[in-house]
Design an enzyme around this catalytic site. Structure first.
Site, PDB file in Angstrom:
ATOM      1  CD  GLU A 198      -0.774  -4.058  -2.173  1.00 11.75           C
ATOM      2  OE1 GLU A 198       0.001  -4.088  -3.140  1.00 11.75           O
ATOM      3  OE2 GLU A 198      -2.012  -3.911  -2.287  1.00 11.75           O
TER       4      GLU A 198
ATOM      5  CE  LYS B  84      -1.854  -2.732  -5.892  1.00 11.61           C
ATOM      6  NZ  LYS B  84      -2.869  -2.880  -4.868  1.00 11.61           N
TER       7      LYS B  84
ATOM      8  CG  ASN C 107       0.989  -0.331  -7.895  1.00  9.37           C
ATOM      9  OD1 ASN C 107       1.846  -1.090  -8.339  1.00  9.37           O
ATOM     10  ND2 ASN C 107       0.675  -0.277  -6.604  1.00  9.37           N
TER      11      ASN C 107
ATOM     12  CG  HIS D 282       1.563   0.280  -2.239  1.00  8.74           C
ATOM     13  ND1 HIS D 282       0.882  -0.748  -1.617  1.00  8.74           N
ATOM     14  CD2 HIS D 282       0.722   0.784  -3.180  1.00  8.74           C
ATOM     15  CE1 HIS D 282      -0.314  -0.861  -2.189  1.00  8.74           C
ATOM     16  NE2 HIS D 282      -0.438   0.060  -3.129  1.00  8.74           N
TER      17      HIS D 282
ATOM     18  CB  SER E 264     -11.697   0.401  -4.665  1.00  5.85           C
ATOM     19  OG  SER E 264     -11.298  -0.771  -3.962  1.00  5.85           O
TER      20      SER E 264
ATOM     21  CD  GLU F  34      -2.585   3.686  -3.025  1.00  8.64           C
ATOM     22  OE1 GLU F  34      -3.066   3.580  -4.144  1.00  8.64           O
ATOM     23  OE2 GLU F  34      -1.749   2.887  -2.575  1.00  8.64           O
TER      24      GLU F  34
ATOM     25  N   GLY G 249      -8.049  -2.677  -3.263  1.00 12.38           N
ATOM     26  CA  GLY G 249      -8.433  -3.991  -3.794  1.00 12.38           C
ATOM     27  C   GLY G 249      -9.713  -4.554  -3.194  1.00 12.38           C
TER      28      GLY G 249
HETATM   29  P1  PGA Z   1      -6.600  -0.925  -6.253  1.00 10.84           P
HETATM   30  O1  PGA Z   1      -5.098  -0.665  -5.740  1.00 10.84           O
HETATM   31  O2  PGA Z   1      -6.899   0.133  -7.281  1.00 10.84           O
HETATM   32  O3  PGA Z   1      -6.561  -2.316  -6.849  1.00 10.84           O
HETATM   33  O4  PGA Z   1      -7.488  -0.821  -5.064  1.00 10.84           O
HETATM   34  C1  PGA Z   1      -4.623   0.641  -5.554  1.00 10.84           C
HETATM   35  C2  PGA Z   1      -3.195   0.611  -5.064  1.00 10.84           C
HETATM   36  O5  PGA Z   1      -2.847  -0.230  -4.241  1.00 10.84           O
HETATM   37  O6  PGA Z   1      -2.369   1.440  -5.502  1.00 10.84           O
END
Ligand code: PGA
Length: 252
Positions: free
Chosen positions: A95, A12, A10, A93, A209, A164, A170
């Site tokens: 976010e 983003k 992803n 997601h 992560s 997640e 992140g």
């Molecule tokens: P990350 O993000 O691997 O940077 O923690 C995962 C995600 O949000 O899908």
């Protein structure tokens, strides 16, 4: 029947056309590791170009609008994504839920629109740190999943669930392998209860992560069928380490 391990990047809000070189390198790596299904969700602006550059990997969007079309400035419909060459879309997601106030009902409507347009869906769920600390993680995730899962038993082969934990995205922090396994087992139970036998084959990805260094351990957790990867999917080198771990650790 068990499905191939599924590793999804992803990107983003990262990536201009210069990043297509990474997509090409990821695609070449996927050709060598066909035991693993590899996918990338670049920003909308790169979906079509990524599809053209890549021969093997699946390409998808990071969101879609629930309507087919209309006066929705700045939004993208599932049919538009499909037309641009997408095969799937990520919905729900954390976010999107946080930045755009998306509710479970919104996520469900998006997932249903995506399936109607012929896209597969990666449906994201996950608890906040406060919810985990309060011992409510499974309850919160179960409610999110129940309320955002699209209707119909026939959806089982179109949907992938991504667990997640919001606090792991992140941050470099991850739940323990036992915690990941417990959550995935509880998601599997809910899917089997809701979707019948089809629910047993829905892939459940872990996200938050994931990197080459911890991927093999995470893939050892119960009911983990792959990973949704943010930061570590931005370079072919770091993403490849995760794909290799999936090829070695996850049975197809
Ligand atoms: P990350 O993000 O691997 O940077 O923690 C995962 C995600 O949000 O899908």
């Amino acid at each position: 029947m068990a499905q191939r391990p599924y590793i999804v990047g992803n990107w983003k809000m990262h990536g201009t056309r210069a990043m297509l070189a990474e997509a090409r390198a990821i695609d070449r790596a996927a050709e060598r590791l066909i035991k693993v299904e590899v996918a990338l969700a670049p920003p909308f602006t790169l979906v079509h170009a990524t599809r053209n550059e890549a021969s093997l990997i699946a390409v998808g969007g990071q969101d879609c609008h629930p309507a087919d079309g209309g006066a929705h400035t700045g939004d993208i419909s599932a049919a538009m994504l499909k037309d641009a060459g997408a095969g799937f879309v990520i919905v729900g997601h954390s976010e999107r839920r946080a930045d755009h106030g998306e509710s479970n009902a919104d996520v469900k409507a998006k997932a249903e629109a995506a399936i109607a347009a012929g896209l597969n869906v990666i449906l994201c769920v996950g608890e906040s740190e406060a919810e985990r600390d309060a011992g409510k993680a499974e309850k919160v995730v179960g409610k999110q999943l129940k309320e955002s899962l699209p209707e119909g038993k026939a959806i089982a082969d179109k949907v992938t669930v991504a667990y997640e934990p919001v606090w792991a995205i992140g941050t470099g922090r991850t739940p323990t392998i036992e915690e990941i396994g417990e959550m995935h087992v509880s998601i599997r139970k809910l899917l089997a209860d809701t979707l019948g036998s089809g629910g047993k084959n829905v892939r459940i990805l872990y996200g938050g992560s994931v990197k080459a260094e911890n991927a093999a351990e995470i893939f050892g957790a119960k009911e983990v069928g792959g990973a949704l990867v943010g930061g570590a999917s931005l370079s072919a080198e770091s993403f490849l380490g995760i794909i290799i771990a999936a090829a070695e650790k996850l049975e197809s």
